[in-house]
Design a protein around this motif. Sequence first.
Motif, PDB file in Angstrom:
ATOM      1  N   LEU A 195       0.816  -1.206   0.000  1.00  0.00           N
ATOM      2  CA  LEU A 195       0.000   0.000   0.000  1.00  0.00           C
ATOM      3  C   LEU A 195       0.853   1.261   0.000  1.00  0.00           C
ATOM      4  O   LEU A 195       2.027   1.238   0.367  1.00  0.00           O
ATOM      5  N   VAL A 232       5.104   1.458  -5.332  1.00  0.00           N
ATOM      6  CA  VAL A 232       4.100   0.417  -5.153  1.00  0.00           C
ATOM      7  C   VAL A 232       4.015  -0.458  -6.409  1.00  0.00           C
ATOM      8  O   VAL A 232       3.963  -1.696  -6.334  1.00  0.00           O
ATOM      9  N   SER A 243      -2.196  -4.708  -4.887  1.00  0.00           N
ATOM     10  CA  SER A 243      -2.465  -3.359  -4.408  1.00  0.00           C
ATOM     11  C   SER A 243      -3.694  -2.805  -5.096  1.00  0.00           C
ATOM     12  O   SER A 243      -4.279  -3.442  -5.991  1.00  0.00           O
TER      13      SER A 243
END
Length: 303
Positions: A195, A232, A243
Motif C-alpha cells: 500500500l 508500489v 495493491s
Amino acid sequence: MALNFHQLHIFYTVAERGSFSAAAQALHMTQPAVTMQVQSLEDYFGTKLLLRSTKKIDLTEAGRALLPYARNSIDLIRDTDQAMSAFTKQLKGRLQLGSSLTIGEYVLPRLLGPFGQEYPHISISMKVMNTAQIMEDILNHQLNFGLIEAPVNHPDMHMEAVMSDELMLVVPSSHPLAEKKSVTLDEALQHAVVLREQGSGTRLVMEEQLKKKKIDPVSLKIVMELGSTGAVKSAVEAGLGISFLSVSSVKHEVALGLIKVVKVSDTKFQRQFYSIYLKSALLPISAVTFLTFLRERDLQQWL
C-alpha cells in the motif's frame, strides 16, 4: 465616485482575515493602502463598516450587511472569467499550480499536452507534492491553486470536484489472481497487500471504502507501505503483493504485461480529484481557463 469592485474585494479580505495586516499580506499590498481603500469604501457608503481595535477587527451592522454582497461580487467576477475563458483562445500568462502525486505524475502529463495545443501562449509551472504542502503554498500565495486526491476542510479554502478516478486491483502477472476475470473483495484481501503510506489520497480512498464494507483496514495482510505510486507498482511487479491503484497510473505496466488489472465484482473504489484555492483570491484567467478545461472536456479521450 462609483462603487469599486477592488475596494469590495479588499473589504471582504479584511473581514475574512480579521486584520488589516493579514489582509495586506494576502493581497500583496501595504497595510496603509488596505486601510485607505476600506476608508474610501466607507466614505462612499457614508457609514462605518469595521470597528477597529488593537486586538481585532469587528464588523459593524452595515459591514455585516455588506459582507455577503462583497462575497457575491467576487463569485460573479470569477464566474464571468470562467464563462468568457471559453471564447479566449489567445490567452497569455503563467499557470502556477500544485498537484498531489498521482495526479501530477500520471494524470496531468496526459492533459497538459492537449491544453497546451489549445492555449499555446500559457506557460505552465507545476509542483508535485503532498496535499499539506500544496495547501501551505496556496495560503502563502506561492501557488494559484492545487489539484488533490482527497477532500480537505479548511475555512479559507474553496474546494470543487473537477475529475473522476477509480482505483483498481492490480496484481503481479504471475499471481494466482491474474488468471481470473473478476474476484470478490474478500478473495482479494486473502493475499499480501502493498500500500501507499498512511495519509496519501490513494490510501484514504481505499480505507474509506473498506470501512463501508465493514472491513477493518488493520486486518489487511500489509507487507509493505511505500511513499510513491511508482514504488508500489515496482513492488507489485516484483511479486511482493497486490495493491489498489489509480487506473491512470498503471496503463504502461499493463500494456507491457508486467502487472494485471483484475475487476473486483462487489466493490468500486471511485473517487474525485479536487481543485482548491483561496476563497478570497481572484484566480488569474489562465487558472480559470485550465479549470474550465478540466470540467468541460471529455478527459477520458486522453487518459
